[in-house]
Design an enzyme around this catalytic site. Sequence first.
Site, short mmCIF file in Angstrom:
data_model
loop_
_atom_site.label_atom_id
_atom_site.label_comp_id
_atom_site.label_asym_id
_atom_site.label_seq_id
_atom_site.Cartn_x
_atom_site.Cartn_y
_atom_site.Cartn_z
N ARG A 78 0.84 -1.22 0.00
CA ARG A 78 0.00 0.00 0.00
C ARG A 78 0.87 1.27 0.00
NH1 ARG A 78 -1.86 2.43 4.31
NH2 ARG A 78 -1.98 0.55 5.58
N TYR B 29 -16.51 15.20 -16.15
CA TYR B 29 -16.92 13.80 -16.00
C TYR B 29 -17.93 13.75 -14.83
CZ TYR B 29 -16.49 8.80 -15.17
OH TYR B 29 -16.76 7.47 -15.01
N ASP C 248 -7.85 17.38 -15.49
CA ASP C 248 -8.13 16.00 -15.90
C ASP C 248 -7.73 15.89 -17.37
OD1 ASP C 248 -9.30 13.63 -16.82
OD2 ASP C 248 -11.00 13.77 -15.45
N LYS D 51 -8.74 4.62 -19.61
CA LYS D 51 -9.05 5.07 -20.96
C LYS D 51 -7.80 4.95 -21.85
CE LYS D 51 -12.77 5.83 -18.67
NZ LYS D 51 -13.15 7.09 -18.08
#
Length: 393
Positions: A58, A111, A183, A208
Amino acid sequence: MNKKNTGFNSKLVHAGTIPDDKGSAVTPIYQTSTFQFRDADHGARCFSGEEKGYIYTRLGNPNTDELEVAVAELEKGFGGISASSGMAAVNIVYLTILSQGDHMIGHDALYGPSRGVMEKLYPKFGIESDFVDCTDVENIKQAIKPNTKLLYLETPANPTVGITDLKAACAIAKAHNLIVCVDNTFCSPYLQRPIEFGADIVLHSMTKFINGHADIVAGMLVAKDEALYHDLKYVMINGGFNMDPHQAWLVRRGLKTLSIRIDKAQENSMKVAEFLEAHPKVDWVLYPGLKSHPQYDLAEAQMDGPGAMISFELKGGIQAGKTMMNNVELALLAVSLGGIETLIQHPASMTHSKLSAEARENAGITDGLVRLSVGIEDLDDIISDMNHALSKV
Ligand SMILES: *Cc1c(COP(=O)(O)O)cnc(C)c1O
């Protein structure tokens, strides 16, 4: 040869690779939750930061490190912070930059969930927001308040393909000490590098274009400077927004072919956009590569290519949209974007069907709007598929 000074395509292939002692050509998958220390002193040095060593996945893992180095080099930032999804990356930014009583300004056509969580979740922590049309930077100036801390942009924006002038928006933000997050999912660093225009943080849904094969959900942030990098990384680690090593390995593999995938998809897109613009059943087409795009000049100046996302309006509204969706054969009727396969969707009956007709109209989502993510199939096949589906409308 210093691999740090290579060109974009060489970085795509080589940046961040961690060679192993067996001579593996690609970084092996470190599918482990934890790492052994050589002895107690080594463990102590890793924890104190005196020695860079892996402790627990992590907190860091060779596979996430490799991907972070590669994307940060491509975006020309200080460092990358990988995250389990694009939305995890969005929430890392909000949680890092905004405190109780702060205000953020976002582009109105973000988005959906990037705007949705800010309006539904963050008010309970006393965080305020305004969403304005940032394609006119005057609106950003008007929306700035004494407690504004963050300007959150997306360009080109989804699904209306509006383009924000990054240089002008960043200049306004800097004059008011705002952090700017962009973004960059629709462009990827191949077509646009927001840090070059003054952005502080770049965000990607690597689901994407960066991964590009429709088989992974993943996110990434790139921080411009070291202080911001550490602040964002703290929230990633302690919020538990981390990416899995196998996921990171697959995304790193997808990244290697980013430029050749985008070149092909873009070449197809230009021809598909021209075909659609000339089709009698299509009212208008929005694609940054067409001279008819209202911000064609800005797109030329700011982006290294128009990308592979096309929006177009069918004559005949909702019913026409549904008919077209029901008659595609090659294109997949699916949301998401940026993969090697052509995807088509109809926002009014699909992604944005829960909004009222009025809210859709305000966001520029008209009834006949179709969003196309153009893939790398043969151009003739994509055009025949569109032609066939349109003939049924
Ligand atoms: C898909 C997407 C996101 C969210 O990313 P996930 O990986 O689905 O969490 C954020 N921004 C844009 C522009 C997107 O297309």
